[in-house]
Design an enzyme around this catalytic site. Structure first.
Site: not given
Ligand code: ATP
Ligand code: MG
Length: 353
Positions: A117, A216, A219
């Site tokens: 990051k 991946k 958000k």
């Molecule tokens: P950010 O970009 O803010 O980090 P994020 O989409 O990565 O958001 P998180 O809140 O970090 O979401 O993760 C929440 C949960 O969702 C975790 O258990 C993570 O492993 C899962 N997760 C996040 N993105 C994915 C994805 N693309 N596929 C499967 N699982 C995911």
């Molecule tokens: Mg994340």
């Protein structure tokens, strides 16, 4: 029942990756484990000023409530599991500080996710993002969670949690002094922290970006077109699927090295859990992208429809969500305070009079 803790950051609207990789995996765990599902808002604010969160606090407020409502809509039952907001339990912040002071810098410098990051954000990286894994350790250790369902990306952070637990226990919870102290305060005499185990979520549940099959879905991707949100209306889903990246191979199945194709098929199977995966593949084998995309879009829409409907009900019932979060927060505070009290005492803080 063994305890589980997991959470999602309210950094945006929840997407298909969060749903398939986290939420939908949590649902069946509720019968086997005693579950704590948390909306981790203290983690969400580790994003520095380049992030959309800093543009309005309304964002954080709304995403926190909508995430909690989606937990329920996706099948987390507030009667079986504890749903709460992290910042409602101040023990998270406090234990995080106690652990910060026992954590060698060298351990943090090894964290791969921070290095990545930092490389992409440069000077916009804040101190909170650096110490984020310590807060995550506090989240887990407060509830004595035995298992933590996480993606592969969180494995190193979980290892750190175990190291911190062991270090604290060795440093502060051995010797007769500790036992005597616990007895005098009527607290249990076993070490304060339990070392948790990772429960790595299965591979098929990793959803990739619609605009780049090698990164991946997340958000924090600035492009709305890169993800399907669980609450996207049908027309938005149709548009996003229509425009998503594909490749020039003939057919949508087979051949190596086709990240986009693999991702779309993974999604197509995941949103039809009751169908046989082999039969699903057979049914689309002879299609081209133009034929497959609308079929995929409809399958996603159909799968999300009941969740969206329940979500509206949850948000529409005056005071319901607040009540769930109040009860969840009260229960979480009870469990967390007990652990925090012991951690404070073990380190030598004078108990409150
Ligand atoms: P950010 O970009 O803010 O980090 P994020 O989409 O990565 O958001 P998180 O809140 O970090 O979401 O993760 C929440 C949960 O969702 C975790 O258990 C993570 O492993 C899962 N997760 C996040 N993105 C994915 C994805 N693309 N596929 C499967 N699982 C995911
Ligand atoms: Mg994340």
């Amino acid at each position: 029942k063994p305890r589980i803790l997991s959470g999602i950051q309210p950094t945006g609207s929840l997407h298909l990756g969060n749903y398939l990789g986290a939420l939908s995996q949590w649902v069946p765990m509720q019968d086997t484990y005693s579950c704590n599902f948390c909306v981790v808002d203290l983690h969400a604010v580790t994003n520095t000023k380049d992030h959309k969160l800093q543009q309005s606090s309304d964002g954080l407020r709304e995403w926190t409530l909508s995430s909690a409502a989606l937990y329920i809509a996706a099948g987390i039952d507030p009667e079986k599991s504890n749903i709460f907001v992290q910042s409602h339990v101040s023990a998270h912040s406090e234990l995080s500080w106690l652990l910060t002071c026992t954590c060698p810098m060298g351990w943090m410098d090894r964290m791969i996710q921070f290095k990545e990051k930092k490389a992409s954000k440069g000077d916009n990286v804040g101190l909170g993002l650096y110490s984020y894994p310590v807060l995550m350790a506090a989240d887990i250790l407060l509830y004595g969670a035995e298992k933590v369902p996480v993606g592969e990306d969180q494995r190193q952070h979980l290892e750190l949690t175990r190291d911190l637990a062991r270090r604290f226990n060795d440093q502060f919870c051995t010797g007769s002094q500790y036992k005597k102290l616990c007895k005098s305060l009527s607290l249990p005499t076993y070490p304060v922290f339990r070392e948790p185990e990772a429960m790595i979520v299965k591979e098929g549940a990793r959803v990739m970006s619609l605009t780049d099959g090698t990164s991946k879905m997340s958000k924090s991707d600035p492009s709305e077109a890169s993800r399907i949100n669980v609450l996207d209306p049908p027309d938005v889903i149709r548009q996003k699927v229509k425009r998503c990246k594909t490749d020039n191979f003939e057919g949508i199945i087979g051949a190596e090295d086709r990240p986009e194709a693999r991702n779309l098929i993974t999604i197509f199977k995941a949103v039809q859990p009751d169908r046989d995966p082999a039969e699903i593949e057979a049914s689309v084998r002879d299609m081209n992208w133009g034929q497959f995309k609308p079929v995929l879009a409809e399958a996603v829409i159909e799968h999300l429809a009941p969740i969206q409907k329940r979500y509206e009900e949850v948000r529409g019932e005056e005071g319901y969500l607040e009540g769930v979060l109040k009860r969840g927060g009260d229960r979480a505070n009870e469990q967390a305070d007990e652990t925090l009290k012991r951690a404070r005492a073990a380190m030598g803080f004078v108990p409150r009079f």
